[in-house]
Design a protein around this motif. Structure first.
Motif, short mmCIF file in Angstrom:
data_model
loop_
_atom_site.label_atom_id
_atom_site.label_comp_id
_atom_site.label_asym_id
_atom_site.label_seq_id
_atom_site.Cartn_x
_atom_site.Cartn_y
_atom_site.Cartn_z
N GLY A 99 0.77 -1.23 0.00
CA GLY A 99 0.00 0.00 0.00
C GLY A 99 0.80 1.28 0.00
N ALA A 100 2.12 1.23 -0.07
CA ALA A 100 2.91 2.45 -0.14
C ALA A 100 2.72 3.12 -1.50
N ARG A 101 2.75 4.44 -1.50
CA ARG A 101 2.68 5.21 -2.74
C ARG A 101 4.08 5.27 -3.33
N ILE A 102 4.22 4.96 -4.62
CA ILE A 102 5.53 4.93 -5.28
C ILE A 102 5.60 6.09 -6.26
N VAL A 103 6.62 6.93 -6.09
CA VAL A 103 6.73 8.18 -6.84
C VAL A 103 8.08 8.23 -7.55
N ALA A 104 8.07 8.60 -8.82
CA ALA A 104 9.31 8.75 -9.58
C ALA A 104 9.45 10.18 -10.05
N ILE A 105 10.64 10.73 -9.90
CA ILE A 105 10.97 12.04 -10.43
C ILE A 105 11.88 11.85 -11.64
N CYS A 106 11.51 12.47 -12.76
CA CYS A 106 12.34 12.46 -13.97
C CYS A 106 12.63 11.03 -14.43
N THR A 107 13.89 10.65 -14.53
CA THR A 107 14.25 9.33 -15.05
C THR A 107 13.97 8.21 -14.06
N GLY A 108 13.49 8.54 -12.87
CA GLY A 108 13.04 7.50 -11.95
C GLY A 108 11.92 6.67 -12.55
N ALA A 109 11.23 7.21 -13.56
CA ALA A 109 10.16 6.45 -14.22
C ALA A 109 10.68 5.17 -14.84
N PHE A 110 11.94 5.16 -15.28
CA PHE A 110 12.50 3.94 -15.86
C PHE A 110 12.56 2.82 -14.82
N VAL A 111 12.81 3.17 -13.58
CA VAL A 111 12.86 2.18 -12.51
C VAL A 111 11.48 1.60 -12.26
N LEU A 112 10.48 2.48 -12.19
CA LEU A 112 9.11 2.01 -11.96
C LEU A 112 8.64 1.14 -13.12
N ALA A 113 9.04 1.51 -14.35
CA ALA A 113 8.67 0.71 -15.51
C ALA A 113 9.31 -0.68 -15.43
N ARG A 114 10.57 -0.75 -15.03
CA ARG A 114 11.24 -2.05 -14.92
C ARG A 114 10.61 -2.91 -13.82
N ALA A 115 10.03 -2.26 -12.84
CA ALA A 115 9.35 -3.01 -11.77
C ALA A 115 7.94 -3.41 -12.16
N GLY A 116 7.49 -3.00 -13.36
CA GLY A 116 6.15 -3.35 -13.82
C GLY A 116 5.05 -2.51 -13.22
N LEU A 117 5.40 -1.43 -12.52
CA LEU A 117 4.39 -0.62 -11.84
C LEU A 117 3.69 0.36 -12.76
N LEU A 118 4.19 0.50 -13.99
CA LEU A 118 3.58 1.43 -14.95
C LEU A 118 2.88 0.70 -16.10
N ASP A 119 2.82 -0.60 -16.06
CA ASP A 119 2.20 -1.36 -17.15
C ASP A 119 0.74 -0.93 -17.33
#
Length: 321
Positions: A99-119
């Motif tokens: 239930g934690a909120r996961i936030v990416a700034i700038c290129t942090g989005a690549f990390v979230l994408a690799r974790a499958g959180l942006l699918d």
């Protein structure tokens, strides 16, 4: 009130500015308001961590810190194509599952994408890297225009400074517009920045003269929200044609005069709902939305709630009790 725990996940070489965006919003304790957040940093390997400008910073916590985070921030990832350790991916997925909120700034989005959180979701990143993110992760709908995208459980921002926009947006969502405005004033920033990142991606325009700046008009309009402010009145005040004024709004703010004005009126209404006991009808009149019916309709359309529900959530009187 228990503090909302924000943990920033760092990786070498870490950008100090992107980390600072989150730290300034979530980690600064204001002298005129109670603390609402705690802020700390962690990394896969605690100890000295290299930064993008050469000096190391000392990180005293490992990935176990994410187990207690209410919000996890990934403040950039350099280079964007750098691999993400499986332990980091697993820790982010575990934090999201609980239930934690996961936030990416700038290129942090690549990390979230690799974790499958942006699918299957819209996401933002720096305009320079939007095409790379879209090509590497076709299951992610990359929006190269917006400053940030917030899905509630996962949020992403455009480059560097847009991390501040996203962080202030999250504070508004958590604790209301007035508290976010206090933080923004402390940072000497507007609480809400208009427009999109494409205005920054375009080639620089010739410098504007003082006569072309919208700043004096915006200041005047903000102090006259209780009055009718049709386009022709704004244009007369600025001493230009309606067409010229509309063009300047598009160039300087990325929105139309009507869109900008509605945003100011809704923000003013939110603050009055939080800080006063005025009836909704009186607030609607004071901010220029004419009636409680119109205010409720605008709230529902743009904020997904009602003035009454918003007041119950963010009322300063309720919070003090």
């Amino acid at each position: 009130m228990s503090l909302h725990r924000v943990v920033a996940l760092l990786n070498p070489p870490q950008s100090p500015f992107e980390l600072g965006c989150a730290a300034e919003v979530f980690g600064t304790v204001l002298s005129d308001a109670p603390a609402r957040y705690s802020f700390r940093i962690c990394a896969e390997r605690p100890g000295p961590l290299r930064t993008t400008i050469g000096y190391p910073m000392l990180v005293d916590a490992g990935l176990e810190a994410l187990k207690e985070a209410d919000t996890v921030v990934v403040p950039g990832w350099q280079p964007p194509s750098a691999p993400v350790p499986p332990t980091v991916v697993a820790a982010l997925r575990a934090a999201h599952r609980r239930g934690a909120r996961i936030v990416a700034i700038c290129t942090g989005a690549f990390v979230l994408a690799r974790a499958g959180l942006l699918d299957g979701r819209r996401a933002a990143t720096h305009w320079r890297h939007a095409e790379r993110l879209a090509a590497a992760f076709p299951q992610v709908e990359v929006d190269p225009d917006v400053l940030y995208v917030d899905h509630g459980d996962v949020a992403t921002s455009a480059g560097t400074g847009a991390g501040i926009d996203l962080s202030l947006h999250l504070v508004r969502s958590d604790h209301g517009a007035a508290y976010a405005a206090q933080i923004a004033r402390n940072m000497v920033l507007p609480p809400h920045r208009e427009g999109s990142q494409l205005q920054y991606a375009a080639q620089a325009a010739p410098a504007r003269t003082a006569d072309e700046s919208l700043a004096p008009l915006l200041e005047w309009a903000t102090s006259h929200l209780d009055s009718p402010l049709p386009l022709h009145r704004l244009a007369e005040r600025a001493g230009v044609s309606t067409r010229t004024l509309a063009r300047r709004f598009a160039e300087q703010l990325g929105v139309s005069p009507g869109q900008w004005l509605l945003r100011q009126r809704l923000d003013a209404a939110r603050v009055l709902l939080e800080q006063t006991d005025l009836p909704v009808e009186a607030i609607a009149t004071r901010v220029g939305l004419t009636s409680a019916v119109n205010l409720r309709r605008r709230f529902r359309t743009h904020l997904g709630t009602t003035p009454g529900a918003y007041r119950r959530t963010f009322s300063r009187t309720r919070a003090a009790a």
